[in-house]
Design a protein around this motif. Structure first.
Motif, PDB file in Angstrom:
ATOM      1  N   ALA A  26       0.832  -1.202   0.000  1.00  0.00           N
ATOM      2  CA  ALA A  26       0.000   0.000   0.000  1.00  0.00           C
ATOM      3  C   ALA A  26       0.871   1.258   0.000  1.00  0.00           C
ATOM      4  O   ALA A  26       0.625   2.190  -0.773  1.00  0.00           O
ATOM      5  N   MET A  29       2.734   1.691  -3.345  1.00  0.00           N
ATOM      6  CA  MET A  29       1.834   2.100  -4.417  1.00  0.00           C
ATOM      7  C   MET A  29       1.406   3.559  -4.260  1.00  0.00           C
ATOM      8  O   MET A  29       1.215   4.263  -5.249  1.00  0.00           O
ATOM      9  N   THR A  30       1.249   3.995  -3.040  1.00  0.00           N
ATOM     10  CA  THR A  30       0.907   5.397  -2.837  1.00  0.00           C
ATOM     11  C   THR A  30       2.045   6.286  -3.323  1.00  0.00           C
ATOM     12  O   THR A  30       1.814   7.299  -3.996  1.00  0.00           O
ATOM     13  N   ALA A  33       2.005   6.199  -7.158  1.00  0.00           N
ATOM     14  CA  ALA A  33       0.910   6.982  -7.728  1.00  0.00           C
ATOM     15  C   ALA A  33       1.195   8.477  -7.615  1.00  0.00           C
ATOM     16  O   ALA A  33       1.090   9.225  -8.598  1.00  0.00           O
ATOM     17  N   PHE A 190       1.134  14.420   1.828  1.00  0.00           N
ATOM     18  CA  PHE A 190       0.049  14.109   2.723  1.00  0.00           C
ATOM     19  C   PHE A 190      -0.414  12.661   2.567  1.00  0.00           C
ATOM     20  O   PHE A 190      -0.547  11.917   3.543  1.00  0.00           O
ATOM     21  N   LEU A 191      -0.625  12.262   1.318  1.00  0.00           N
ATOM     22  CA  LEU A 191      -1.126  10.907   1.074  1.00  0.00           C
ATOM     23  C   LEU A 191      -0.120   9.863   1.529  1.00  0.00           C
ATOM     24  O   LEU A 191      -0.471   8.874   2.165  1.00  0.00           O
ATOM     25  N   ASN A 194       0.146   9.816   5.235  1.00  0.00           N
ATOM     26  CA  ASN A 194      -1.118   9.246   5.701  1.00  0.00           C
ATOM     27  C   ASN A 194      -1.079   7.716   5.673  1.00  0.00           C
ATOM     28  O   ASN A 194      -1.431   7.055   6.648  1.00  0.00           O
TER      29      ASN A 194
ATOM     30  N   THR D  30      -7.902  11.143   2.175  1.00  0.00           N
ATOM     31  CA  THR D  30      -7.501  10.603   0.878  1.00  0.00           C
ATOM     32  C   THR D  30      -8.560  10.930  -0.174  1.00  0.00           C
ATOM     33  O   THR D  30      -8.236  11.339  -1.291  1.00  0.00           O
ATOM     34  N   ILE D 187      -5.797   6.554 -10.408  1.00  0.00           N
ATOM     35  CA  ILE D 187      -4.982   6.742  -9.212  1.00  0.00           C
ATOM     36  C   ILE D 187      -5.866   7.028  -8.008  1.00  0.00           C
ATOM     37  O   ILE D 187      -5.650   6.506  -6.917  1.00  0.00           O
ATOM     38  N   PHE D 190      -7.570   4.010  -6.881  1.00  0.00           N
ATOM     39  CA  PHE D 190      -6.557   3.152  -6.300  1.00  0.00           C
ATOM     40  C   PHE D 190      -6.166   3.607  -4.902  1.00  0.00           C
ATOM     41  O   PHE D 190      -6.129   2.824  -3.950  1.00  0.00           O
ATOM     42  N   LEU D 191      -5.891   4.906  -4.777  1.00  0.00           N
ATOM     43  CA  LEU D 191      -5.447   5.433  -3.483  1.00  0.00           C
ATOM     44  C   LEU D 191      -6.533   5.286  -2.434  1.00  0.00           C
ATOM     45  O   LEU D 191      -6.279   4.871  -1.299  1.00  0.00           O
ATOM     46  N   ASN D 194      -7.050   1.716  -1.537  1.00  0.00           N
ATOM     47  CA  ASN D 194      -5.847   1.331  -0.809  1.00  0.00           C
ATOM     48  C   ASN D 194      -5.963   1.704   0.662  1.00  0.00           C
ATOM     49  O   ASN D 194      -5.704   0.904   1.560  1.00  0.00           O
TER      50      ASN D 194
END
Ligand SMILES: Nc1ncnc2c1ncn2[C@@H]1O[C@H](COP(=O)(O)OP(=O)(O)OP(=O)(O)O)[C@@H](O)[C@H]1O
Ligand SMILES: Nc1ncnc2c1ncn2[C@@H]1O[C@H](COP(=O)(O)OP(=O)(O)OP(=O)(O)O)[C@@H](O)[C@H]1O
Ligand SMILES: [Mg+2]
Ligand SMILES: [Mg+2]
Lengths: 304, 228, 228, 304
Positions: A26, A29-30, A33, A190-191, A194, D30, D187, D190-191, D194
């Protein structure tokens, strides 16, 4: 802290990536992305800026000689322009002879009535000069005006309005893109943090247990930081691959569109020359957010 | 060694965990803490290891004053204790071996020491064969013994055990208790919260009995508190 | 009611949990399952509730054949059982009351029934005062009793208890055992895995003794297995 | 499932949002981040498209009358144009009289020598017509050519090249923006999913416990779905607020840049008219991803 402990903690951090597969996935992938989108936007921005800059450079300074200018006077002007070319101010230039000028005006006016008073002889010869940088234009034009062969009445043409329009576009564009990039950057940070926070949260019991057994904060923290940095880096590397693939594809599609619309003045940058820089940006970004994100996330759970 | 001075612990929801508790345990003692369910045994032990802090009064452990302690010293207090938690607290991602080794890694023991001590500790609690098992792959009693092994492995000055035999059959319980007595004879202070009447009655050690957070009795060579 | 036919459970890491176990428990029986730590008691109980599936052999429970059961029927099997888990398994975000109420909500009991039954169940295990406490705010024994209350509240046909008194003092343990006996007398089949020698010896119920996954003895009015 | 159970599960889902604050916060943020960025990009795209479209509409059809056209011939043309205006083909038009044409050419040529043959009388009158849609241009021009007063020699001017260039830009732009939006959408999905997956993962023990106690899958699933939908909706609402604030700010800054660069032909859309649509898009997106994300995430842990 002893060296073997440092090595131990680094190993711990590395193996935690395997042990917490879902959470590592996770996080990675964040990162992928966020960086991917950042990168694509950055590349588009670079392309547009480059194109507008090159349009600005394509603007020509137009100089008319007097209809009666002598060969010497003409030579003076040519010499000056060529000297400036050597000096790097002038990018390139072309001349329009009296004959060409006459032809042009004739095809432009169409109506033969209007051409009654015009002959090849009373057409002026002219120069079209591209500068390497629009900023040189003022000085260059001032200097040209001082030549006796130059017809100052016609004015020395330089499309200030067009230049300003382009600069306006560029400024707007730069502004929008900077705003977008900053926002996107903040969102990315941030994402990512997070996600890291969530993964650390899911492991808060572990952190507490370590504390209860007597581990120092640093002992608990470092594996997480190593993990964060690695995740950041892996994410950056994957994102780089994805970006290069996506960009190359985009480039091909856009090039064929450009050709079909005969927009040959526009050009799409190659990925190769910027690849290294993009990779560096990604890596640094990923590593820093990954590391710091982990650090901050762990800190909260250390207080037991 | 360990001293409670008029210590009261009231939890955030107003429940009284421990009330006006004054008691001390000297170096080398073996103490049973008994009491009904919810009488404050775990609270008593948690105050020693700084898992909870007293609402009032003072707690001293191994020279640390636990009631107002700088954050940075807490790990060192805990390292001087070996704790068997009532709820185990094993690291789920580590095998039995690694869980025990972890306690040694945090005090920066050499790999050689770790390789020698960990199998020894697992052997003492009868779990040599489970070294490679993860907590979720072990039975309740096996997990409990891993926790004990972890508590023992660093030869702590004080061993705190919160119902260390709650999930063990009588025979294994006795083996564990004998182990604790042996450790105690080698100089370690041992404090055990327990419900095992048989064991308390047979071992004839000091017994601190709690009732609703208060110390009801504190006897040398005590027996399991006979309710009513 | 419950029948094991030559059942073997081998865990994924190759450890034998239960071996060639053939046994049956009739409706209304009260059975103790004893054995050393790691002997397979929990495995035996987990097979009944379909937490684990047998590697070989068959298990029948309340008319379900557990060894090859469609996914959709598992909840109904479990609802016919009340289970006290060795590791409690309380929902951390729910109070004692809500944890017990949850077991009734899943069978779609009316709010009125829930309001009547839940306090009753908590009262039976002596936890009326802890209704509003969250699991992390309760002592080990208190949590264990909440689990028991949850297992009882729906009046299951079979009650399975994995060391239900492991964290309880002798007096409370006896209260709980008496409660189980009372429930058993009202017709519920009760199966208890335990280490409490006293209780097993006093209650004189059927005792199934396990050793390394195999049934070593199975006696009516048995005593706690005397190890060697 | 009984009605009271449905109500119970809905309540459960709602209160779980409070009970798992950190995780709800992470999920909501998110959603906010993803939708916000999506929305800003969408708004920028709409603006650019609108502007290019309006540039296309600003292209004028240029018609010269014969120098000797009679008043009747002129009237014919005007009538036709006005009739087309009523029909919605012509947006607006203006005429240039012979006098204006003369003035214009004089100031353009500057050199009086060149004007020798020109008089007001031999200048043509002309019309500059804006169409409502460039697609009408071909028919419209064909028709105009049939009028006897129209000078077909001069040709009826319509900047096909400029139009094609604009359409080229538009196509490239649409392509890039569609690619970006699709990528961003993927994305975002996905995010968000996720993050939801992580939050569900952190609660997998709870799910397992419920199963062990005998809960049906649906009983466990629904609170999560309700939670996911609510989180999606809350995220969408917050994102909408953020978008409207950010857009209004961007609009102000851009407008002042536009003015300072006198790019008055460009205009920035108001937020008001698109607000409702944006809100709907956000909500639907948020709710669907939230709900489905939860559903899928929970499913994995139900198998015990
Ligand atoms: N974190 C907490 N918050 C609120 N109340 C708590 C908390 N921990 C314990 N309590 C309460 O404090 C009292 C004493 O708890 P403690 O855990 O010390 O009991 P105990 O003697 O260990 O019981 P047991 O034998 O059941 O483990 C109990 O009534 C319990 O409900
Ligand atoms: N999930 C698992 N994976 C692998 N091995 C397991 C697993 N669960 C239990 N075991 C092993 O199976 C054997 C039997 O375990 P079980 O939990 O049934 O013992 P028990 O009789 O309940 O012991 P205790 O009294 O300690 O709870 C033990 O050796 C244990 O290590
Ligand atoms: Mg306790
Ligand atoms: Mg067991």
């Amino acid at each position: 802290m002893k060296i073997r402990t440092i090595r131990l903690l680094a190993k711990e951090g590395t193996s935690n990536i395997y042990k917490n597969k879902l959470m590592s996935f996770a996080s990675i992938m964040t990162v992928v992305a966020a960086l991917f989108f950042l990168g694509i936007l950055l590349l588009i921005a670079i392309n547009i800026t480059t194109n507008i800059e090159s349009m600005k450079r394509d603007l020509e300074v137009t100089v008319f000689l007097n209809v009666s200018a002598s060969a010497f006077e003409r030579e003076e002007v040519v010499t000056y322009i060529e000297q400036q070319q050597t000096a790097g101010v002038v990018a390139q230039y072309r001349t329009e002879s009296k004959e060409q000028a006459f032809e042009n005006i004739r095809s432009e006016l169409k109506n033969d009535d209007l051409l009654k008073g015009l002959t090849v002889e009373n057409m002026p010869e002219s120069f079209y000069i591209k500068l390497t940088n629009p900023a040189f234009s003022d000085n260059f034009i001032e200097k040209l005006k001082t030549f006796s062969g130059v017809n100052a009445d016609y004015g020395i043409g330089y499309d200030k309005a067009e230049l300003e329009k382009l600069e306006g576009f560029l400024k707007i564009f730069n502004f929008v893109i900077m705003a977008l990039l900053v926002v996107l950057m903040i969102i990315a940070v941030f994402l990512i943090s997070n996600t890291i926070r969530l993964t650390v949260f899911a492991r808060r019991r572990e952190i507490e247990i370590m504390k209860y057994v007597g581990a120092l904060d640093s002992f608990i923290r470092w594996p997480f930081i190593v993990e964060g940095i690695l995740i950041g880096f892996i994410g950056a590397a994957l994102s780089f691959l994805l970006t290069s693939q996506a960009y190359t594809w985009l480039q091909n599609v856009l090039n064929s569109i450009l050709i079909s619309f005969r927009l040959t003045t526009l050009s799409i940058l190659e990925f190769g020359p910027v690849a290294l820089r993009i990779f560096m940006v990604y890596s640094i970004f990923g590593i820093i957010i990954g590391g710091i994100g982990s650090l901050l996330s762990v800190r909260k759970h250390l207080n037991v | 060694m360990i001293r409670f001075v008029d210590t009261t612990k009231i939890y955030s929801n107003g429940v009284v965990g421990l009330k006006n508790c004054t008691v001390s345990v000297e170096k080398g003692e073996f103490v049973f803490v008994i009491g009904a369910s919810g009488s404050g045994k775990s609270t008593f032990l948690k105050l020693i290891m700084h898992e909870e802090v007293p609402t009032e009064g003072e707690v001293y452990v191994n020279g640390y004053s636990v009631h107002n302690m700088p954050r940075s010293e807490i790990p060192f207090l805990r390292r001087s204790l070996g704790v068997v938690f009532q709820d185990f607290r094993l690291l789920p991602n580590k095998t039995a071996y690694d869980n025990v080794a972890f306690a040694m890694q945090i005090v920066e023991a050499t790999p050689r020491e770790i390789r020698r001590q960990v199998p020894l500790a697992l052997g003492l609690v009868g779990l040599s064969k489970k070294a490679k098992a993860y907590p979720h792959q072990m039975s309740g009693g096996e997990q409990q013994r891993v926790v004990l092994a972890r508590a023992l492995v660093n030869n702590p000055a004080v061993l705190i055990a919160d119902e260390p035999t709650g999930n063990l059959d009588p025979k294994t319980s006795w083996e564990i208790m004998n182990l604790l007595e042996e450790i105690n004879q080698r100089g370690t202070t041992v404090i055990v919260a327990t419900h095992e009447k048989d064991i308390v009655d047979t071992m004839k050690k000091r017994v601190i009995a709690l009732e609703r957070g208060e110390i009801k009795s504190d006897e040398q060579k005590g027996l399991y508190f006979n309710e009513n």
